[in-house]
Design an enzyme around this catalytic site. Sequence first.
Site, PDB file in Angstrom:
ATOM      1  N   LYS A  59      24.341  40.328  42.053  1.00  0.00           N
ATOM      2  CA  LYS A  59      25.240  40.000  43.173  1.00  0.00           C
ATOM      3  C   LYS A  59      26.684  40.382  42.825  1.00  0.00           C
ATOM      4  O   LYS A  59      26.994  40.621  41.640  1.00  0.00           O
ATOM      5  CB  LYS A  59      25.144  38.505  43.486  1.00  0.00           C
ATOM      6  CG  LYS A  59      25.563  37.607  42.324  1.00  0.00           C
ATOM      7  CD  LYS A  59      25.110  36.164  42.546  1.00  0.00           C
ATOM      8  CE  LYS A  59      25.507  35.286  41.381  1.00  0.00           C
ATOM      9  NZ  LYS A  59      24.791  34.012  41.377  1.00  0.00           N
ATOM     10  N   ARG A 158      23.718  22.409  46.400  1.00  0.00           N
ATOM     11  CA  ARG A 158      24.145  23.607  47.117  1.00  0.00           C
ATOM     12  C   ARG A 158      22.998  23.934  48.067  1.00  0.00           C
ATOM     13  O   ARG A 158      22.529  23.052  48.760  1.00  0.00           O
ATOM     14  CB  ARG A 158      24.484  24.719  46.096  1.00  0.00           C
ATOM     15  CG  ARG A 158      25.353  25.817  46.641  1.00  0.00           C
ATOM     16  CD  ARG A 158      25.886  26.764  45.565  1.00  0.00           C
ATOM     17  NE  ARG A 158      24.835  27.501  44.856  1.00  0.00           N
ATOM     18  CZ  ARG A 158      25.063  28.439  43.937  1.00  0.00           C
ATOM     19  NH1 ARG A 158      26.293  28.760  43.613  1.00  0.00           N
ATOM     20  NH2 ARG A 158      24.061  29.061  43.341  1.00  0.00           N
ATOM     21  N   TYR A 287      59.860  41.337  36.395  1.00  0.00           N
ATOM     22  CA  TYR A 287      60.339  40.349  37.366  1.00  0.00           C
ATOM     23  C   TYR A 287      60.604  39.001  36.707  1.00  0.00           C
ATOM     24  O   TYR A 287      59.776  38.502  35.940  1.00  0.00           O
ATOM     25  CB  TYR A 287      59.294  40.144  38.471  1.00  0.00           C
ATOM     26  CG  TYR A 287      59.038  41.359  39.320  1.00  0.00           C
ATOM     27  CD1 TYR A 287      60.063  41.948  40.056  1.00  0.00           C
ATOM     28  CD2 TYR A 287      57.762  41.908  39.404  1.00  0.00           C
ATOM     29  CE1 TYR A 287      59.820  43.053  40.853  1.00  0.00           C
ATOM     30  CE2 TYR A 287      57.514  43.015  40.198  1.00  0.00           C
ATOM     31  CZ  TYR A 287      58.552  43.585  40.919  1.00  0.00           C
ATOM     32  OH  TYR A 287      58.310  44.684  41.702  1.00  0.00           O
ATOM     33  N   MET A 335      52.204  44.178  40.228  1.00  0.00           N
ATOM     34  CA  MET A 335      51.040  44.528  41.046  1.00  0.00           C
ATOM     35  C   MET A 335      50.254  45.711  40.463  1.00  0.00           C
ATOM     36  O   MET A 335      49.030  45.695  40.427  1.00  0.00           O
ATOM     37  CB  MET A 335      51.490  44.842  42.481  1.00  0.00           C
ATOM     38  CG  MET A 335      50.339  44.953  43.452  1.00  0.00           C
ATOM     39  SD  MET A 335      50.871  45.347  45.128  1.00  0.00           S
ATOM     40  CE  MET A 335      51.550  43.801  45.686  1.00  0.00           C
TER      41      MET A 335
HETATM   42  C1  LIG Z   1      24.176  33.767  40.129  1.00  0.00           C
HETATM   43  C2  LIG Z   1      22.850  33.089  40.046  1.00  0.00           C
HETATM   44  C3  LIG Z   1      22.022  33.268  38.921  1.00  0.00           C
HETATM   45  C4  LIG Z   1      22.473  34.021  37.681  1.00  0.00           C
HETATM   46  O1  LIG Z   1      23.357  33.207  36.943  1.00  0.00           O
HETATM   47  P1  LIG Z   1      23.880  33.622  35.482  1.00  0.00           P
HETATM   48  O2  LIG Z   1      24.456  32.379  34.952  1.00  0.00           O
HETATM   49  O3  LIG Z   1      24.912  34.685  35.697  1.00  0.00           O
HETATM   50  O4  LIG Z   1      22.707  34.117  34.730  1.00  0.00           O
HETATM   51  C5  LIG Z   1      20.761  32.714  38.952  1.00  0.00           C
HETATM   52  N1  LIG Z   1      20.338  31.996  40.029  1.00  0.00           N
HETATM   53  C6  LIG Z   1      21.116  31.786  41.104  1.00  0.00           C
HETATM   54  C7  LIG Z   1      20.596  30.971  42.244  1.00  0.00           C
HETATM   55  C8  LIG Z   1      22.396  32.314  41.148  1.00  0.00           C
HETATM   56  O5  LIG Z   1      23.189  32.069  42.214  1.00  0.00           O
END
Ligand SMILES: *Cc1c(COP(=O)(O)O)cnc(C)c1O
Length: 394
Positions: A59, A158, A287, A335
């Site tokens: 992701k 969640r 700055y 920046m």
């Molecule tokens: C992001 C995520 C993972 C991976 O987590 P890591 O700690 O980066 O290995 C696994 N399961 C879910 C549901 C996630 O959101």
Amino acid sequence: MVGWQQQQINLGQEHQEDLSFLVSRQRAWIEIDLTALAHNVKTLKGYLAPQTKLMAVIKADAYGHGAVTVAQTALANGANCLAIATLAEGVELRQAGITSPILILGAINAVEDIKAVAAWKLEPTIGNLEQALAFDATLATVGKSLPVHLKLDTGMSRLGTNWQEATSLVQLVRTRANLKIASIYSHFSTADESDRTIMNLQHQRFNQAIAQLKTTGFVPPQLHLANSAATLSDRSCHYDMVRVGLALYGLYPATHLHQELDLWPVLQVKAKITQVKTIPAGEGVSYGRKFIAPRDTKVAVVGIGYADGVPRNLSNRLQAIVCGQLVPQIGSITMDQLMLQVDHLQDLKPGEVVTLIGQQNNLSITADDWANKLNTISWEILCGFKHRLPRIFN
Ligand SMILES: *Cc1c(COP(=O)(O)O)cnc(C)c1O
């Protein structure tokens, strides 16, 4: 005479066609070491029991590493399937020709999105009854069925159905013609902590929910629970598959997990020096003059800044590797540029490459070093690098 505002800029033909600088080491860039990535995938796969699958979590553009190339490399080296967070991330992989199973970890609710999930043959997470009904109804209208992954909430609060209500979700989904249960899963909230109390509680709740399901005659096709931290810390959490993100990229979820596996960092951040100058004692840098030269001081200007993902809060706290030596960053990070103090480096010239995260000789600066200074986690540092930095794959 025509003011410069009105002049037409006539680009030569060669300028129009040669856009290679967009993915070159022109100013600042990210280098992705695919050999290290392949090593990490093989190492993780070797750590798992032979029948346990490795889901590569890619992701957020593979935690900033470039999702398509990371996906291809991970799959070629033993990963069995992929996970992303959003519909668009899944579509990007399909458009690149990736055919492996792809789990969407995030929630999909809108009818149009459900149709797109089906069209692109992505596999959704179903976290509640309403979502299950919405998917089934929408899939019926397009005459498709989909593998779906049911999410239980065992303590993360969640996405997902409360673990005590797993059976009602499963019973509902089982009776729906257009939904095929591919897996049941949950997610830890504290797997990176050395205190296992809450992790064990969540693990127990998951097991209880599965035991309850089995009494109804349902045999879950696949179970998965572990992120990187749980994969490294507790083999009894592996089940049929582990969902590994951070460890793929060669970072450890916690220092107490370092000894488990030999992982290699995949990402390096580099930039070029654009100017070198000497300023007199008492002169301010950048700055707000947050650095005042204590003596005549040699300053190197570097073409990278907070718009590239170098957090401004690291101002005066960052280090960089130049010519095999660690040097301090001075003054506020701006920046697009930042300054280094390079007093003891002779013959330094524009064009010299600076390493902000990475290894050189025996020196190394990691995303963890930045995260520790900022009181955050390496995940956030990796995801913070902007697309202005081209990814260069080695
Ligand atoms: C992001 C995520 C993972 C991976 O987590 P890591 O700690 O980066 O290995 C696994 N399961 C879910 C549901 C996630 O959101």
